[in-house]
Scaffold this active site. Structure first.
Site: not given
Length: 481
Positions: A252-256
């Site tokens: 997800s976006k929290r991983h980049g």
């Protein structure tokens, strides 16, 4: 059908994204696996846009998906086909299933369904649809529909037994029919559900293989039922493992970045991204082999080597692939990609000769991590407008004597008749000996003055690349840094 089709059975595969978002990493990997398999066996790849979610699907997202595929280097043989233009086909298929006794009209409203589910859950019962409308006589149901009463069409799941299929990755997969509710095929507004549209399209487009993410495994028994109700054998399914972040949760976006075009914007080269993606869930016969061009990937790819376990997206590994690919790419292939980066920041190179620019690219590419470096870290090699690293100035140009000697060194270079790599080195070493200073002090200081950086390729290769006039001018400015 076998996962390894014979030459007489040309496989037909599809990539079918939904334009409710840009092309994300998982979708790109699915597209790549379909493309590699189709190319390996001389098959056909169809692009289908599943845009029946009219509220969330946009033309902008369609363009984003197509741009992402093109950047990734994935071409298709048929399409793009749009589901929104095939609505009549879905309605006809749903009607046929009703006529053949495999589906029925459901008059339950959304509010009624929610109330009955809530009541069932409150009693600890099964929240599945209770099949209320399945018991309505066909004549009565048709009369109510003809009278204009709103209704959906539901598939009549067999009450007993199980539904199974053989998956190319997971092997035999079986679900008890009691676990599957009578699912909707056509909504009351006439719009098809995913299960109906995907099966009808795969039949109409003669799919032999369906390669998609493992998150679709639970959808597959419903679709297998539909294929059989329509009197055909399902295609061969291959459900590929999910891609997880380093913390083992869904990417997800929290991983980049999760959008493919975001990696393009970050300076990743397409070949590196393809190579990296291919190894997320697939292992080549030689497990020690990592760097593979398109030809090698196509030659080696097969569904039998796809792993069951989820893949981990390792950004550090992607960056390694990227730097390796940049080093390996010929300058003539890199330069158009670099020029896109220059355009973004408004850099107009002082070199106009492409051969000279390619020579400069070859000089600096061994130190590149991504394409953006050519517009930032290596800017001084292509433009006279560049930033100077203050830390490098503090370390190598703090001594006023060194600055003064670089200005004097510039005058020596100005008088040289032949300005070559070997000649520039001789001048600086002779000059250092004459001044009784270490050549390293002058070399380090000159490197900062010429490139703005404390680390660079061979100083003398840099000088030869910049040329006599530019080298002299930059050394003379050493006092101002």
């Amino acid at each position: 059908m076998s996962s390894n089709p014979s030459s007489s059975a040309s496989p037909r595969l599809r990539f079918a994204p939904s334009p409710t978002g840009y092309l994300h990493v998982g979708g790109a990997r699915t597209a790549l696996f379909n493309w590699l398999f189709a190319r390996h066996y001389g098959g056909t790849l169809i692009l289908r846009i599943e845009d029946t979610d009219f509220e969330r699907s946009t033309a902008e997202m369609v363009d984003g998906i197509l741009d992402g595929l093109r950047w990734l280097g994935i071409d298709w043989d048929e399409g793009p086909h749009f589901q929104s233009q095939r609505m009549d086909l879905y309605r006809e298929s749903a009607q046929k299933l009703v006529e053949d006794g495999h589906a029925y009209y459901c008059f339950c409203t959304k509010e009624e369904l929610e109330q009955r589910r809530a009541a069932a859950q409150a009693k600890g019962g099964d929240p599945q649809y209770d099949k209320k409308c399945r018991n309505i006589a066909a004549e009565e149901a048709q009369a109510r529909r003809d009278a204009g009463e709103a209704c959906a069409i539901r598939f009549a799941v067999p009450d007993a037994g199980s539904t199974f299929f053989d998956d190319a990755v997971f092997g035999r997969v079986e679900f008890s029919n009691s676990e599957i509710e009578d699912f909707v095929l056509l909504r009351s507004d006439g719009g098809p559900t995913y299960h109906l549209s995907v099966v009808v399209d795969d039949l109409d487009m003669r799919m032999t293989h369906v390669v998609r993410g493992a998150d679709h495994l639970s959808n597959t028994p419903k679709q297998v039922m539909l294929y059989r109700a329509l009197g055909v054998q399902p295609p061969l399914f291959a459900h590929v493992p999910l891609i997880l972040g380093p913390d083992k949760t869904r990417l997800s976006k929290r991983h980049g970045a999760t959008s493919v075009t975001a990696y393009k914007d970050e300076g990743i080269v397409p070949g590196a991204f393809r190579n990296f993606l291919a190894l997320l869930g697939w292992s080549p016969p030689d497990s020690t082999r990592e760097m593979m061009d398109d030809r090698a990937l196509i030659d080696l790819f097969d569904l039998s080597a796809i792993q069951k376990s989820n893949a981990i997206f390792d950004r550090g590994k992607l960056d390694w692939f990227n730097s390796e690919y940049i080093r390996a790419y010929p300058a003539v292939q890199l330069l158009p990609l670099i020029e896109e980066e220059w355009k973004k920041v408004g850099l107009i190179p002082f070199q106009t000769n492409r051969e000279a620019m390619e020579s400069t690219v070859d000089l600096v590419k061994p130190r590149a991590r991504n394409l953006k470096d050519f517009a930032t870290l290596f800017r001084a090699y292509f433009s006279d407008e560049y930033e100077v690293d203050s830390t490098a100035v503090e370390k190598f140009l703090k001594d006023e004597a060194v600055r003064q000697m670089l200005i004097e060194l510039a005058s020596r270079y100005e008088k040289e008749d032949v300005f070559s790599e070997g000649g520039t080195e001789k001048v600086v070493r002779d000059f250092a000996a004459e001044k009784s200073v270490k050549a390293g002090a002058l070399i380090n200081g000159a490197r900062v003055a010429l490139t703005g950086q404390g680390v660079a390729p061979s100083l003398f290769a840099v000088m030869a690349n910049l040329g006599q006039e530019r080298t002299v001018a930059r050394l003379k400015r050493a006092k101002e840094l």
